[in-house]
Scaffold this motif. Structure first.
Motif, PDB file in Angstrom:
ATOM      1  N   THR A   1       0.833  -1.202   0.000  1.00 25.73           N
ATOM      2  CA  THR A   1       0.000   0.000   0.000  1.00 25.73           C
ATOM      3  C   THR A   1       0.864   1.246   0.000  1.00 25.73           C
ATOM      4  OG1 THR A   1      -1.832  -1.117   1.111  1.00 25.73           O
ATOM      5  CG2 THR A   1      -1.764   1.276   1.278  1.00 25.73           C
ATOM      6  N   ASN A   2       1.950   1.226   0.770  1.00 30.21           N
ATOM      7  CA  ASN A   2       2.888   2.354   0.743  1.00 30.21           C
ATOM      8  C   ASN A   2       3.589   2.476  -0.606  1.00 30.21           C
ATOM      9  OD1 ASN A   2       2.435   3.189   3.389  1.00 30.21           O
ATOM     10  ND2 ASN A   2       4.050   1.900   4.242  1.00 30.21           N
TER      11      ASN A   2
ATOM     12  N   PRO B   1       0.211   2.843  -3.801  1.00 28.85           N
ATOM     13  CA  PRO B   1      -1.142   3.211  -3.370  1.00 28.85           C
ATOM     14  C   PRO B   1      -2.103   3.423  -4.533  1.00 28.85           C
ATOM     15  CG  PRO B   1       0.372   5.057  -3.096  1.00 28.85           C
ATOM     16  CD  PRO B   1       1.215   3.859  -3.414  1.00 28.85           C
TER      17      PRO B   1
ATOM     18  N   VAL C   1       4.764   5.489   5.577  1.00 30.37           N
ATOM     19  CA  VAL C   1       3.512   6.097   5.127  1.00 30.37           C
ATOM     20  C   VAL C   1       3.840   7.375   4.354  1.00 30.37           C
ATOM     21  CG1 VAL C   1       1.339   7.143   5.868  1.00 30.37           C
ATOM     22  CG2 VAL C   1       2.209   5.085   7.031  1.00 30.37           C
TER      23      VAL C   1
ATOM     24  N   TYR D   1      -4.297   7.521  -0.925  1.00 26.64           N
ATOM     25  CA  TYR D   1      -4.199   6.115  -0.533  1.00 26.64           C
ATOM     26  C   TYR D   1      -5.528   5.403  -0.781  1.00 26.64           C
ATOM     27  CZ  TYR D   1       0.307   5.439   1.854  1.00 26.64           C
ATOM     28  OH  TYR D   1       1.634   5.253   2.148  1.00 26.64           O
TER      29      TYR D   1
ATOM     30  N   LEU E   1      -1.137   6.363   9.737  1.00 31.88           N
ATOM     31  CA  LEU E   1      -2.006   6.598   8.585  1.00 31.88           C
ATOM     32  C   LEU E   1      -2.917   7.802   8.828  1.00 31.88           C
ATOM     33  CD1 LEU E   1      -3.175   2.950   7.698  1.00 31.88           C
ATOM     34  CD2 LEU E   1      -1.607   4.367   6.358  1.00 31.88           C
TER      35      LEU E   1
ATOM     36  N   LEU F   1      -3.827  11.581   3.293  1.00 30.73           N
ATOM     37  CA  LEU F   1      -3.835  10.460   2.359  1.00 30.73           C
ATOM     38  C   LEU F   1      -5.043  10.478   1.430  1.00 30.73           C
ATOM     39  CD1 LEU F   1      -2.687   7.614   4.787  1.00 30.73           C
ATOM     40  CD2 LEU F   1      -1.277   9.060   3.317  1.00 30.73           C
TER      41      LEU F   1
ATOM     42  N   GLN G   1      -8.934   5.490   6.524  1.00 24.69           N
ATOM     43  CA  GLN G   1      -7.946   4.535   7.031  1.00 24.69           C
ATOM     44  C   GLN G   1      -8.276   4.331   8.509  1.00 24.69           C
ATOM     45  OE1 GLN G   1      -6.526   7.410   5.246  1.00 24.69           O
ATOM     46  NE2 GLN G   1      -6.827   6.186   3.395  1.00 24.69           N
TER      47      GLN G   1
END
Length: 713
Positions: free
Chosen positions: A575-576, A579, A631, A637, A663, A668, A673
């Motif tokens: 995910t980092n 994204p 992050v 994200y 997060l 993001l 999140q």
């Protein structure tokens, strides 16, 4: 012994629901998480750790308990507004409501097995007198606690079938309490053994007592977080207090070892397998039970290879090993020799050897071919006999028993087929169904396929893809849930899950990527995804997502990802790193702080896969992908649902707490999140059925909303 590995038919087409109108989910403001300014300098780098206070045990620190309450309030508000939540809960409940059996184990004409009538929170232990005798209830864990979060975590039976030692797991903890049951009367005896963890339980052949492994008692407030060291093997004599238990094997010179004990087939020896971490590098010692004052004999020294004992005939001891065979082979050691050398019985094959049983005078070998089960039988000298016919693409296992048994039992399951139990005649090679489920869907309405795709460095990686037949034949791109693990030599093989069926009934697809770090192709596949090679794991998973989009299996905004434990780390890391690729993700009970994972409970074992945070070379690698530390503020994200439990003492929840705080502190984008924190649920095992259904419905509704499944029908 593989120490590291210490769930009315109707057509799916009839279950489609009317389209759900798109709706905007309002995300409440996140609770404010205190930044305590903690940082430290490690190898010349300043490492910020502003949420370290969230590492404290929720049962000890009221501030952490309040943070948990505040976070759950926000998450619950989001989950309650999700369009598919009630639909998923109802359907997963219906799909879970079928009779399920565990593998039978026969001792002296008695057959012991677990059974769940469908929605019981914990499975119940039964015994039959004879294979087809009337079932008699022995243990019902559903009576042990008001919330049904206390589970039967395993059992061992005496050779004469008269006594049963059983392990109790409370609130999902890895700690076990062992008690003893008189099988004839059903009465629990006075014997109680505490502080058992990561242990086998094995009876002396005469039934006088049992062997087990334990750690020392912890100090107040340390039980669920302190590092586990000085694992010691004891013998508990039936009818005595634990204070009288006899220490049988210990390694105070190497307190980091785990020591797991098995009684040999003939009962004369205790086979102790020692390991220092999760990698299959073992030392094997023999304790001669006929000579209690003789020191243990080291049979396999050096902690260099996997030597897993699975039985013996007289002085011939059988092992699976990766010594000279990355995909494993079977060897024997003649312990009558002063310096026994391995004699090859079954050579390494093209497929990966997962395990072997010595039962009925034969060797039953379980292989993986591209992550699918194959079962073959051999004579004791390695002559091939026959292959066990399996129903299709799936997973098979079991095949337990004694060297003189004429029968054994095994299970088979797949993504579209719940577990069926078979009785196997070792002489004829015939299989008969012993217990088959009746389920609320038609397995033939779903298609299980295997695909292969190319990773970043050109490596060919397998993937299972499961869809409804209607979706598969239409060729339509649909919201897809991609699952992965990628670590600790653990293979992802086909298995049944009611929640996956519910996801596909709503029009989604389900994919499982057999990425490097697992054991699907033996030691080389594992090595290619650990320590300095860990980035390969993330690259493989990212490539799987790209493949699903490129092949038109899922739309660009329709890919969700999920993983648990090491797989939670996987979700956090990718995910980092990408994204933009994912619409939503569920990181479950993940290892999220790669610079401090080795400081809590079982974390110290994981250095075999991850490396040592206090070594500069390893630190640089860990720092580069640690989810908590990477992050990316200011980048859009995916929606992320972190899931954990406040009583997880395997991967302590502080990992998930700190990661979620990081997060929420960053910018993001518009998607949420958030974190869902279960109570009294631990790392996953022993979780009550009702809690498992609630959690699955919440996760799928969350992933489904943010990947467009709401609109799939």
């Amino acid at each position: 012994m593989r120490i590291r590995h210490l769930l009315l038919a109707a057509s799916a087409a009839t279950l489609a629901i009317a389209p759900i109108q798109a709706q905007e989910i309002t995300v409440p403001d996140y609770p404010e998480t205190r930044d305590d300014g903690t940082s430290e300098t490690i190898f010349g780098q300043t490492i910020a750790d502003p949420y370290r206070w969230l590492e404290d045990d929720v049962r000890v620190n009221p501030a952490v308990a309040q943070w948990v309450e505040d976070q759950n309030e926000v998450t619950d508000a989001i989950l309650a507004s999700l369009p598919l939540r009630d639909t998923f809960k109802q359907r997963i409940t219906e799909l879970t409501d079928y009779e399920r059996f565990g593998l039978p184990e026969e001792k002296n004409g008695r057959y012991f097995y677990t059974r769940n009538d469908g929605l019981q929170n914990q499975s119940v232990l039964y015994v039959r007198e004879g294979l087809n005798g009337e079932a008699r209830l022995l243990i019902d864990p559903n009576e042990w606690s008001e919330d049904d979060a206390t589970a039967l975590a395993g059992y061992a039976i005496t050779e004469d079938g008269s006594k049963l030692a059983y392990a109790i797991q409370d609130g999902g903890s890895d700690w076990r309490t062992v008690k003893v049951l008189d099988v004839a009367t059903g009465e629990t005896m006075s014997d109680t053994v505490e502080w058992v963890k990561f242990s086998a339980i094995d009876w002396a052949k005469d039934g006088s007592g049992f062997f087990y492994s334990r750690f020392p008692a912890t100090g107040e407030g340390e039980t669920f977080q302190a590092l586990n060291t000085n694992h010691t093997v004891y013998f508990h004599r039936l009818g005595t207090d634990q204070s009288e238990d006899v220490q049988v094997f210990a390694r105070p010179d190497m307190p980091e070892l785990n020591n797991i004990a098995q009684v040999s087939e003939d009962g004369r020896y205790l086979v102790v397998t020692s390991s220092s971490g999760t990698e299959a590098r073992y030392e094997v010692a023999l304790v001669d039970l006929s000579q209690p004052n003789v020191d243990p004999r080291v049979l396999v020294p050096g902690f260099e290879h996997d030597y897993s004992y699975f039985g013996n005939v007289g002085d011939t001891f059988y092992f699976t090993t990766n010594d000279g065979a990355p995909r494993n082979r079977v060897v024997s050691l003649d312990i009558s020799q002063v310096d026994p050398q391995p004699v090859e019985i079954i050579p390494e094959q093209a497929e990966t050897l997962e395990g072997v049983s010595l039962v009925g005078g034969k060797l039953v070998a379980s292989y993986l071919k591209d992550a699918k089960s194959q079962i073959r039988t051999y004579s004791l000298d390695g002559e091939p006999l026959r292959e066990v016919a399996l129903p299709g693409i799936g997973s098979a296992g079991g095949f337990g028993g004694d060297v003189d048994d004429s029968e054994t039992f095994y299970y088979f399951s797949s993504y579209n087929r719940p577990t069926t139990i078979y009785r196997y005649d070792l002489d004829s090679g015939e299989s008969d169904v012993w217990a088959a489920p009746e389920v609320a869907f038609n397995p033939d309405d779903f298609v299980v396929e295997q695909k292969f795709y190319t990773s970043k460095d050109g490596t060919r990686v397998p993937m299972f893809l499961v869809r409804s037949r209607e979706v598969a034949e239409s060729g339509e791109a649909v919201p897809t849930l991609l699952y992965g693990y990628g670590g600790f030599d653990i293979s992802l093989t086909p298995g049944f899950s009611p929640s996956r069926i519910a996801w596909m009934e709503q029009g989604g697809a389900y994919a499982v990527a057999n990425i490097r770090g697992g054991g699907e192709y033996g030691k080389a596949w594992h090595d290619a995804g650990r320590r300095s090679n860990k980035q390969n794991v993330f690259d493989d998973f990212i490539a799987a997502g790209e493949y699903l989009i490129e092949q038109g299996i899922t739309p660009e905004d329709g890919l969700s990802i999920q993983g648990g434990s090491n797989g939670g780390l996987l979700v956090g890391a990718v995910t980092n790193q990408r994204p933009d690729l994912f619409a939503a993700g569920n990181a479950a009970v993940g290892v999220m702080d790669m610079l401090r994972f080795d400081r809590f409970t079982a974390g110290r074992y994981w250095v075999d896969d991850y490396g040592y945070p206090d070594r500069e070379e390893d630190f640089a690698i860990l720092r580069a992908y640690s989810p908590y530390h990477n992050v990316r503020d200011g980048v859009d994200y995916p929606a992320v649902l972190v899931t954990t439990a406040d009583t997880d003492d395997r991967v302590v929840p502080g990992h998930s707490f700190k990661y979620t705080a990081a997060l929420q502190a960053a910018d993001l984008g518009d998607k949420p999140q958030v974190i869902r924190i279960e109570t009294r649920a631990g790392h996953g095992s022993g979780k009550p059925t009702d809690k498992a259904i609630e959690e699955a419905a919440d996760i799928l509704a969350f992933l489904g909303h943010y990947s467009g499944l709401d609109q799939a029908q």
